[in-house]
Enzyme design. Sequence first.
Site: not given
Length: 506
Positions: A239, A241, A246, A424, A426, A431
């Site tokens: 899952h 991404k 470089d 979508h 996450k 704090d």
Amino acid sequence: MRERRASSVMGTRLRPTSWAGHHRFACDCLLGVGRALIPIIRKAPRWRHCLRATIVSAACAIIVACATVPKVDQNLDEIPRLEGPAQIRGALGPLTARQSKAILDRIGAEAGDAGMLKRHIAIEEAVAESPLVAGNQTRLLADGEDTFPAMFKAIKNAKDHINLEYYILEDVENDGERLSDLLIAKRQEGVAVNIIYDSFGSDSTKMDFFKRLKDGGINLVAFNPVNPLDPQSLNNRDHRKILVADGATAIVGGINLSTTYQSSSLGKSAGIKGKPDVRWRDTDMEIDGPVVAQFQTLFLDHWNGQKGPPLDTKNFFPTVPPKGNEVVRVIGSTPEHGIPRYYVTVLSAIRNAEKSIWVTAAYFVPTDQEEEDLMAAARRGVDVRLLLPSESDSERALAVGRSHYSDLLEAGVKIYETQNLVLHSKTAVVDGVWSVVGSSNFDRRSVLFNDEVDAVVLGAATAQELQAMFDNDTKRAKQIDLASWRRRSILQRINEAYSTIWQDWL
């Protein structure tokens, strides 16, 4: 095209060591039935999809009975606390204890109180198995409008190599240029291009796209090719991404290389039935600095684990000078870990929070411990806010999340639902000093079954930027109040209760 949640057609994945003995007989029986059905499937093409779905459903029913979310309270108690300050790495290697302490004291002062930071890092340091790295510059990227230009720019500027790892890989466009054209052009310049894509998440991608990349000299690896007769292959998904250019620049978050995002959050999606104009809201982060080596390591671990062709890695880990002041830790999670690294990190951050916890969750299917810890934080006076979707490509996940609203609201948690878009993102910020952006959802699948990657950032700059993004999103969202929520219809309550039956599948 939307991000296809593997759980929508399969059950939960078993931990490879803890559960093998419990389900071996059931899986053998299932495989025997599957092999017996193969001749029938071949002779009756029109029934092929139906029978395949039946086999997958049977696999789900067998597996889900054994899978459970682990309790980590005992693990947290057993984790040894650090003696002295956590050690931080710089561009040239580990910093001295005095240098590390000075950086953490500065970050703690930015938050106004270093207590949470010190207590939490003691646990995170032991669990994450990856170092805190200083000298990084971070930039939040909102939706495809920010992210795709940044991705294409990083690819164009690469001189030695480009490594991509994505759940969904499609031939996306940016400013009229196709990803395939750009990658092939870079390969013709002598830049190495290596790609890992999830075989399930990308199963709708046209084969012509993959063929064109291969013909152009690009290395491709399909993560865990799906075998319909092997339940574990269906559940173990990549899952992540990740873009690495470089060894010095990385982009990470929730945004896939999917046409869903081509026109930013205003782009159209086919993900919601009957609502072709629904918008998508997502977040990535661009990181420049020494910590990019941690993303590179995760990429290579997957590449080698999936038996990809040998790579020339001599320039994969360059000495990257400091680019900024942010301290970053990369957490790679996989079901093979004895303790779910990101899960324990999140629980620790919530439990040690003193002022605020602001979470943006695309799929809110919390574990019992996550819900209990959020409510406990709110009861002790912490400002707990959740930004959640009102529309989703997973209606079951949406209903399960809402089944928790009453308890959370009664405890003092503030809940906001986005309007007229599909959330979508996450992300979380605690704090005003501890932030995280990545691929892990606030759900059970990310705890146990998916390979995920998340970037934890210590510092006020990123936290303030993420808080500003959260504020902007909540201004356009609807706050849920307890009195109104209690008046929701009986049909909605029934749907929520029914959906919780399947929460370990989502």
